[in-house]
Write an enzyme that holds these catalytic residues in place. Sequence first.
Site, mmCIF file in Angstrom:
data_model
loop_
_atom_site.group_PDB
_atom_site.id
_atom_site.type_symbol
_atom_site.label_atom_id
_atom_site.label_comp_id
_atom_site.label_asym_id
_atom_site.label_seq_id
_atom_site.Cartn_x
_atom_site.Cartn_y
_atom_site.Cartn_z
ATOM 1 N N ILE B 92 4.127 1.871 -2.934
ATOM 2 C CA ILE B 92 3.492 1.055 -3.093
ATOM 3 C C ILE B 92 2.845 0.975 -3.989
ATOM 4 C CG2 ILE B 92 1.420 0.113 -1.755
ATOM 5 C CD1 ILE B 92 1.480 2.741 -0.111
ATOM 6 N N CYS B 93 2.986 -0.920 -4.857
ATOM 7 C CA CYS B 93 2.618 -1.031 -6.369
ATOM 8 C C CYS B 93 1.212 -2.033 -5.579
ATOM 9 C CB CYS B 93 3.160 -2.151 -6.748
ATOM 10 S SG CYS B 93 2.906 -2.872 -7.969
#
Lengths: 402, 153
Positions: B92-93
């Site tokens: 996840i960014c």
Amino acid sequence: MQMSTGSKKRTIEQLAATVSDSTDFPDIDTAPGLRTLDTALRCPICCELFSGPVTLRCGHCFCSLCIRGSLAQKQECPSCRKGEENEGHLRVNPVVEEAVEAWSKARPFILQLLHRGGRLSGSNSSSESGPSNKRKRSNPDSDSDIELVAPPSGHKTGIGSGTVFSKPQEPMLAASPAETPCPVCGKTVKHEIINQHLDSGCKTFHLNNSKTAWSKIMGPRVDPGKNKQTQAKGKERSLSVEGEALPKVSYDTLKDKQIKQLLQDQGLATLGNRALCIARHQKWVMLWNSNLDKAPKNRKSKSQLRSDLDQWLQEKHESKSKVVVEDTFGHQKKYESEFKRLTEEARPKKAVSSQLSDSREATSSEAKYTDATSSTSSPVKLLSQSPQSPHHDGDNNEIEVL
Amino acid sequence: MASISARRLAKELHEIQTEGCPVGINLLQADDFAAWQFTIEVMGESLYQGEVFTLLFRFDKHYPISSPAVQFVVTDGKTSPVHPHVYSNGHICASILGNEWSPVLSVIAVCLTLQSMLASCKKKERPPDNDRYVRHAPDNPKKTQFHYDGNSP
Ligand SMILES: [Zn+2]
Ligand SMILES: [Zn+2]
Ligand SMILES: [Zn+2]
């Protein structure tokens, strides 16, 4: 379980103390204010009752040790993210410290009252251990200190520097003015080494360093912020005296030998490579300075600080010897028992509800959430100061894989 | 005596177990101090209606000073949500998992942020560099230095 009742009970008590939090109190409708009060007196980093509370310029309060650890990572307030904060900005908060001290005494008492009044469910064991003072915070010796006080002289056997002689000795005491009977072993001990004597477990009777002891008596309480800018320049600067904050050291400019000297001056081990020595000294400065942010009577002794340091080093070593995050299995095995111990107590007391308590709301500061009926089309806003939602730079999607 | 990170996690778990999780989030597994799992779904109208995802948290000894490693589980038939900030390998960014992490945040706070990230999604798509990233991605998402909108140091 095959544990003896004794050790089992001790484990349970430890547990109850370990997981004490604001949910020990009934919700806001049953007991208005109690959870909020309990939360307000807890450090948002470690979630324990404040130990040596200090305030940043924005007004947010943390345990001295917690915020020093956090600032070493990132120079901002963890709660509001105001930047450019450093250890020099920390101010002690004696009022909060006193409130915490009073609350840690009132807490078990109130829990007991609630328990008797039937306001708590019977399964809430943390209330049972309440009156036994088990949950007294991070200062395990403070109880015994009080018992150790020799009644006539009225002084605490204090770990705190500078406290022991704050009051004149009882003139009727048989010992000469320069000596005092040790409240533990009863032997006559010179004033200036009574702290050292007590720290040594009644083994030391002679002064190791008269300068240290003298400043122990005369040394003023130093503001935690002071001396921070000064860099240690060799031996003289780092000769720390009790009650004085240790200056931050820029290790880059020091040779290995000088770093070992710094450790030696503090009576610390000089084993290990340069990195370990630096880590050891850095942590020691943190432990030492945060200890000074406590009221003298709440401070730990030097030997307690040393064992805190040892424990930290051991944990550091354990986590170094394997990359914890990636060795889930090994970690799991290692901490399984501890975890079981800690969580057994925390088993669901009531069915996990989908409602959120007021206390969580307080814990995660601005967090607000709605229940199932109100739609989530208005996205949850969390920590007003943090970005509403993570962003991804659409134009610049470069990723560095380290 | 338990370490600070163990005590802090024990408290978080204690609170989850006594007070429950927020709506749409459920504790799946928390058997130790190393890794916890939650299911997460977006309640109400959203592009992810009816989809349930699994989040994996991994903690090191410096939690909460250091952030947890958080990702969606993509094994055992589980998938990561199709979202411009979520890679197909589950990474996840999100800035709060990286340089915007704060030690006053908690596991539940992270869950809620990710839930709201999904809830506010306008278009289901993978990050443009998904394939390239996934090919070289480290096992631990914390080893990736994501770039966020203007917040990168
Ligand atoms: Zn703290
Ligand atoms: Zn602040
Ligand atoms: Zn003695």
